[in-house]
Motif scaffolding. Structure first.
Motif, PDB file in Angstrom:
ATOM      1  N   ASP A 113      -7.078   3.141  -0.153  1.00  0.00           N
ATOM      2  CA  ASP A 113      -7.566   2.935  -1.526  1.00  0.00           C
ATOM      3  C   ASP A 113      -8.718   3.881  -1.847  1.00  0.00           C
ATOM      4  O   ASP A 113      -8.782   4.470  -2.935  1.00  0.00           O
ATOM      5  CB  ASP A 113      -8.038   1.489  -1.717  1.00  0.00           C
ATOM      6  CG  ASP A 113      -6.875   0.505  -1.819  1.00  0.00           C
ATOM      7  OD1 ASP A 113      -5.736   0.965  -1.966  1.00  0.00           O
ATOM      8  OD2 ASP A 113      -7.129  -0.703  -1.758  1.00  0.00           O
ATOM      9  N   ASN A 114      -9.647   4.005  -0.901  1.00  0.00           N
ATOM     10  CA  ASN A 114     -10.813   4.862  -1.122  1.00  0.00           C
ATOM     11  C   ASN A 114     -10.415   6.333  -1.269  1.00  0.00           C
ATOM     12  O   ASN A 114     -11.042   7.079  -2.031  1.00  0.00           O
ATOM     13  CB  ASN A 114     -11.797   4.715   0.041  1.00  0.00           C
ATOM     14  CG  ASN A 114     -12.450   3.343   0.063  1.00  0.00           C
ATOM     15  OD1 ASN A 114     -12.557   2.687  -0.975  1.00  0.00           O
ATOM     16  ND2 ASN A 114     -12.876   2.889   1.231  1.00  0.00           N
ATOM     17  N   MET A 115      -9.368   6.746  -0.547  1.00  0.00           N
ATOM     18  CA  MET A 115      -8.941   8.139  -0.606  1.00  0.00           C
ATOM     19  C   MET A 115      -8.105   8.440  -1.846  1.00  0.00           C
ATOM     20  O   MET A 115      -8.169   9.543  -2.390  1.00  0.00           O
ATOM     21  CB  MET A 115      -8.141   8.496   0.653  1.00  0.00           C
ATOM     22  CG  MET A 115      -8.954   8.498   1.935  1.00  0.00           C
ATOM     23  SD  MET A 115      -7.973   9.012   3.362  1.00  0.00           S
ATOM     24  CE  MET A 115      -7.675  10.743   2.971  1.00  0.00           C
ATOM     25  N   THR A 116      -7.307   7.464  -2.275  1.00  0.00           N
ATOM     26  CA  THR A 116      -6.374   7.711  -3.395  1.00  0.00           C
ATOM     27  C   THR A 116      -6.852   7.118  -4.716  1.00  0.00           C
ATOM     28  O   THR A 116      -6.198   7.301  -5.743  1.00  0.00           O
ATOM     29  CB  THR A 116      -4.991   7.107  -3.059  1.00  0.00           C
ATOM     30  OG1 THR A 116      -5.137   5.694  -2.839  1.00  0.00           O
ATOM     31  CG2 THR A 116      -4.414   7.766  -1.820  1.00  0.00           C
ATOM     32  N   LYS A 117      -7.994   6.375  -4.664  1.00  0.00           N
ATOM     33  CA  LYS A 117      -8.524   5.724  -5.874  1.00  0.00           C
ATOM     34  C   LYS A 117      -7.492   4.768  -6.481  1.00  0.00           C
ATOM     35  O   LYS A 117      -7.316   4.681  -7.698  1.00  0.00           O
ATOM     36  CB  LYS A 117      -8.950   6.758  -6.924  1.00  0.00           C
ATOM     37  CG  LYS A 117      -9.880   7.850  -6.414  1.00  0.00           C
ATOM     38  CD  LYS A 117     -11.143   7.262  -5.802  1.00  0.00           C
ATOM     39  CE  LYS A 117     -12.056   8.360  -5.249  1.00  0.00           C
ATOM     40  NZ  LYS A 117     -13.215   7.789  -4.525  1.00  0.00           N
ATOM     41  N   THR A 118      -6.816   4.036  -5.599  1.00  0.00           N
ATOM     42  CA  THR A 118      -5.838   3.046  -6.039  1.00  0.00           C
ATOM     43  C   THR A 118      -6.259   1.677  -5.513  1.00  0.00           C
ATOM     44  O   THR A 118      -7.299   1.535  -4.874  1.00  0.00           O
ATOM     45  CB  THR A 118      -4.425   3.383  -5.514  1.00  0.00           C
ATOM     46  OG1 THR A 118      -4.471   3.495  -4.081  1.00  0.00           O
ATOM     47  CG2 THR A 118      -3.931   4.689  -6.116  1.00  0.00           C
ATOM     48  N   LYS A 119      -5.452   0.658  -5.801  1.00  0.00           N
ATOM     49  CA  LYS A 119      -5.745  -0.693  -5.347  1.00  0.00           C
ATOM     50  C   LYS A 119      -4.498  -1.271  -4.689  1.00  0.00           C
ATOM     51  O   LYS A 119      -3.442  -1.382  -5.313  1.00  0.00           O
ATOM     52  CB  LYS A 119      -6.155  -1.568  -6.542  1.00  0.00           C
ATOM     53  CG  LYS A 119      -6.528  -2.997  -6.174  1.00  0.00           C
ATOM     54  CD  LYS A 119      -7.833  -3.040  -5.398  1.00  0.00           C
ATOM     55  CE  LYS A 119      -8.251  -4.500  -5.140  1.00  0.00           C
ATOM     56  NZ  LYS A 119      -9.479  -4.562  -4.315  1.00  0.00           N
ATOM     57  N   THR A 158       0.863  -1.183   0.000  1.00  0.00           N
ATOM     58  CA  THR A 158       0.000   0.000   0.000  1.00  0.00           C
ATOM     59  C   THR A 158       0.900   1.235   0.000  1.00  0.00           C
ATOM     60  O   THR A 158       1.582   1.502   0.996  1.00  0.00           O
ATOM     61  CB  THR A 158      -0.918   0.029   1.243  1.00  0.00           C
ATOM     62  OG1 THR A 158      -1.560  -1.233   1.386  1.00  0.00           O
ATOM     63  CG2 THR A 158      -1.973   1.122   1.118  1.00  0.00           C
TER      64      THR A 158
END
Length: 613
Positions: free
Chosen positions: A330-336, A59
């Motif tokens: 993930d929700n804050m950065t729009k990543t996985k 992460t």
């Protein structure tokens, strides 16, 4: 390596890492004190876990370090091992750090086994009850230091343990002699000689250890609280209350500067500047952290074997804690994020941290959110946070050693209040009773008995309830109807009315497993005696285990004894393969009596089933 280090956003990573490090500093010191190993252990954990989890984790924006759940479990482990080592932290330290080392290794193994993919299946009521219990434990156990009460300094309380202390010391002598092979009648004079050498100092030290053990944990705090309230240290209480007020009050002014840091600086400054007679935290060693080689040179597997389950609990708890934070990131950065890589990174961080005397850590939600909001984008931000804390260690350790213990107690009280799952607690009136039962069971057992037992009990209860519900779904969705009944089948082909008393459809819906087999077998008994042909409609059976296979065998055997012809419609591949392995297909049910659709089955019935009425 190009993907590991991306310097395009270095300015944002630098600011995010430093900001997260500032937030982490007071918490690391407080968690270290709470654990029982001292503030330096918390700081070492924040440095090593923070740096290496960021370097090897999955992460990018995760900030790791000691957290409330990890510290609460560590605190129990540490207290247990210290108790087995005559209350001597230096003697217990190798075993304690070995347990932490094992926890890190277990996390690496979990990552390699790709267990991170399945962590998400842990039931919410178990997590909710556990987090609330962590809050209760931290909150309650910080009451005594916040009012300046320490059990080993209460002379009257300690004195009451002297008879027990003498018994414990004598028992240790007998155990030692038994190991030496001299515990026999002929050598009783040796035992008496050793017993006569017991000093008052040894008895006092053992009494203090017993007193501390008696006052530890939630129940211990509740037991000694009446005594503590009779001798409140008002200065310590004022320092703790001042800390709490600043933490909550400063947030209303601004959130740019962490309120915990403001409270730490202000209240410590007042105590030091006014030369108040406060109780300071343990001294933080200055200079570089030392490598604890005793972990390997003095490793005794027999002494740590009872704590293997504790190490596994730490590993799984750290995994859950970290991956939940990863989802937030993930929700804050729009990543996985990569869950298994994250577990490996956390494991490496905790393994190295244990080697240098740090307490275990995990992904920290608040610190990660702060990092992202301050501009952190890549793993460099987490590494900078660790390096920032390392610089703090080297430069201001002497000053940090003067921090009042009550100030850190105040910080931990706010942490305990904040970590509780209020969303889950507020939802209790609206939740199913079974889920409320699981959550409250975990909360109560974890708070007043044992964290590990609580988690295992919660998982077992959740699993049993889930299996019962799945079994009920299967039974409620299954039925036996005459082929002539409305909605008995989806075929448009109509049969002769004369066959309605002879052809029946047994429809099964849902998984056919050990939780539903007995009821499914009972349903078979509802097939009328007039039946000559039974259609087993299995297109909606999603899964079948070995118990399901045995149930099918008994159902088919029972129908065969009644000379009933058995047809199967829409059997999934997994079920068909299992029935073929035990030779129910084709030995009992030939391939030509297995149909893909109800229409094909109805055509066969028309051509082959005769009315015998």
């Amino acid at each position: 390596m190009k993907k590991i280090f991306v310097f395009k956003n270095f300015k944002g990573d630098l600011l995010g890492g430093i900001t997260a490090g500032i937030v982490a500093l007071p918490l690391a010191l407080a968690f270290g004190v709470s654990s029982g190993l001292g503030p330096s252990a918390g700081l070492y954990g924040a440095i090593f876990v923070g740096f290496f989890a960021a370097l090897f984790g999955g992460t990018n924006t995760q900030i790791s370090g000691p957290t409330a759940p990890m510290t609460a479990v560590s605190m129990v482990i540490i207290a247990g091992i210290i108790g087995l080592n005559e209350g001597d932290i230096s003697k217990a330290l190798p075993a304690i750090l070995t347990v932490f080392l094992l926890a890190g290794i277990f996390q690496i193994v979990l990552g390699l086994l790709r267990v991170g993919t399945y962590i998400k299946y842990i039931p919410t009521p178990v997590v909710s009850g556990f987090m609330s219990a962590i809050g209760v434990i931290i909150l309650v156990t910080q009451i005594l230091p916040s009012i300046g009460y320490y059990a080993d300094e209460d002379q009257e309380f300690v004195h009451g343990f002297k008879p027990f202390a003498e018994e414990v010391i004598l028992e240790k002598i007998l155990i030692k002699e038994a190991n030496e092979g001299i515990l026999v009648v002929e050598h009783l004079e040796i035992t008496a000689a050793r017993a006569s050498l017991i000093t008052e100092e040894e008895i006092l030290l053992e009494s203090k250890t017993l007193a501390n053990n008696e006052a530890s944990g939630v129940l211990g705090t509740i037991k000694v609280l009446p005594r503590a309230l009779k001798s409140i240290n008002w200065l310590e209480l004022m320092l703790a209350l001042g800390t709490i007020i600043i933490i909550y009050g400063f947030k209303k002014i601004t959130t740019v500067i962490p309120s915990t840091l403001v409270a730490l600086v202000v209240m410590s400054g007042i105590a030091i500047g006014m030369d108040l007679a406060y109780i300071p935290i343990e001294k933080i060693p200055s200079g570089l952290p030392t490598f604890n080689g005793e972990i390997f040179t003095n490793m005794d597997l027999s002494s740590i074997a009872p704590y293997i389950s504790s190490a596994l609990t730490l590993a799984f708890l750290g995994a859950i804690d970290s991956l939940l934070t990863s989802v937030v990131a993930d929700n804050m950065t729009k990543t996985k994020h990569k869950p298994n890589r994250e577990l490996i990174g956390q494991g490496i961080g905790n393994t190295i941290g244990a080697m240098f005397g740090g307490i275990p850590g995990a992904g920290a939600t608040i610190r990660t959110v702060v990092n992202i909001k301050a501009g952190g984008v890549t793993r460099i931000s987490g590494m900078i946070a660790g390096l920032f804390l390392f610089a703090i260690l080297l430069t201001i350790a002497p000053f940090a050693s003067k921090i009042p213990a009550a100030v850190l107690a105040g910080i931990l009280i706010t942490v305990g209040i904040g970590v509780m799952d209020y969303k889950g607690l507020r939802a209790i009136p609206k939740m199913p009773r079974t889920e409320v039962l699981i959550m409250l069971t975990v909360l109560i057992v974890a708070s007043f008995y044992d964290l590990i037992t609580a988690v295992v009990l919660g998982l077992v209860m959740a699993s049993l309830i889930f299996m019962k519900k799945m079994g009920d779904v299967t039974v409620q969705g299954s039925w036996v109807k005459s082929v002539g009944d409305d909605n008995a089948h989806e075929s448009t082909i109509e049969l002769s009315k004369k066959l309605e008393e002879e052809v029946f459809i047994k429809r099964m819906n849902g998984p056919l497993f050990f939780g539903s087999t007995s009821d499914i077998q009972e349903l078979t008994k509802s097939i009328p005696l007039t039946a000559t042909t039974v259609v087993l409609h299995m297109s909606n059976v999603s899964y079948m285990d070995q118990s399901g296979v045995y149930a099918m065998e008994e159902i088919i055997s029972e129908l065969e004894t009644k000379a009933v012809k058995i047809l199967i419609v829409g059997i999934p591949d997994q079920l068909r393969q299992m029935l073929e392995k035990v030779e129910l297909i084709p030995k009992c049910i030939p391939h030509n009596l297995i149909f893909d659709s109800m229409d094909d089955c109805m055509k066969w019935i028309i051509e082959n089933v005769e009315d015998i009425a």
